[in-house]
Design a protein around this motif. Sequence first.
Motif, PDB file in Angstrom:
ATOM      1  N   VAL A  99       0.821  -1.219   0.000  1.00 43.64           N
ATOM      2  CA  VAL A  99       0.000   0.000   0.000  1.00 43.64           C
ATOM      3  C   VAL A  99       0.851   1.264   0.000  1.00 43.64           C
ATOM      4  CG1 VAL A  99      -1.820  -1.253   1.204  1.00 43.64           C
ATOM      5  CG2 VAL A  99      -0.287   0.229   2.520  1.00 43.64           C
ATOM      6  N   ILE A 100       2.170   1.113  -0.055  1.00 41.38           N
ATOM      7  CA  ILE A 100       3.071   2.273  -0.055  1.00 41.38           C
ATOM      8  C   ILE A 100       3.317   2.722  -1.487  1.00 41.38           C
ATOM      9  CG2 ILE A 100       5.380   3.104   0.503  1.00 41.38           C
ATOM     10  CD1 ILE A 100       5.443   1.099   2.817  1.00 41.38           C
ATOM     11  N   ALA A 101       3.036   3.991  -1.782  1.00 38.03           N
ATOM     12  CA  ALA A 101       3.351   4.543  -3.095  1.00 38.03           C
ATOM     13  C   ALA A 101       4.828   4.888  -3.188  1.00 38.03           C
ATOM     14  CB  ALA A 101       2.513   5.786  -3.370  1.00 38.03           C
ATOM     15  N   GLY A 102       5.373   5.455  -2.122  1.00 35.87           N
ATOM     16  CA  GLY A 102       6.771   5.859  -2.158  1.00 35.87           C
ATOM     17  C   GLY A 102       7.146   6.620  -0.905  1.00 35.87           C
ATOM     18  N   TYR A 103       8.248   7.365  -1.021  1.00 35.67           N
ATOM     19  CA  TYR A 103       8.875   7.961   0.158  1.00 35.67           C
ATOM     20  C   TYR A 103       9.308   9.394  -0.134  1.00 35.67           C
ATOM     21  CZ  TYR A 103       9.171   2.953   0.932  1.00 35.67           C
ATOM     22  OH  TYR A 103       8.852   1.625   1.041  1.00 35.67           O
TER      23      TYR A 103
END
Length: 284
Positions: free
Chosen positions: A151-155
């Motif tokens: 569920v992580i798109a990015g940082y």
Amino acid sequence: MKIARFHVADGPTRLGRVDGDRITDISDVPGVGTSLRAILPHLATLEEAIQASDGESLALDAVVLEAPIDDPQKYLGIGMNYKEHAEEARQAGIPTPTSQLWFNKQVSCVVGPHDPIRKPEVSDELDYEIELGVVIGKRCKNVSVEDARSVIAGYVVANDVSVRDWLMKLSPTFTLGKSFDTHGPIGPWLTTDDEIVDPLALRMQLTVNGEVRQDWTTDDMIYDVYEQIAYLTQVMTLMPGDILATGTPAGIGAPTGRFLKVGDVVRAEIEGLGAIENLVVAEP
């Protein structure tokens, strides 16, 4: 991919693909537009077109970078989530929590990677906190630790700027002391999750006027980013563009009283994600 929001001079906001020291305008790619938050759930299907885009190419130093996500629905931070920082916070009078301790940063605090940080007139205890910022990519609830990375798109690089006396003495819920205007610089762009081999093994460093104040790695977290997502989604639905500030390492100003002053330059850099740099200015 690295995707930024930017503008040139007084021109409109655009989205761009960052490659080295250049940025390529991708705003005209069908389905992209100018809102990074809006396209996060569709990045996988848009990736090929974004990578192939031959829009206007500009030098990074010729544009103004904006906050990659300027309109999150939620900006949440976790307190005392690095082992050494938990100890220095204890020495500063903040008890060590026995479970994940979350607080809100009101979204009005968000500014760009090179925007100024205002020192409030009402406090002389302005502090810095370098943090790995996790940007959620899809609507999610009751996510397991094992599925959390999906569920992580990015940082982003985040500086969880904190006004210590409002945080501790006047507002023991943390929210007010974390939410002053301009106290949420993020950036310099969104680095998508596929570019980072292991977000739990990144070096992070913060300097004030060139002096190293924080120098740590993300493997020192007490609760890692996946455990954080699993914990939060037991309570609330996380939405695309929501930002999680995942904790800061040791070296904050509070234990020694080395708070930020007008004229200080704060630079926060995380391996693989780039750097943000902000000048502390007087409140107008």
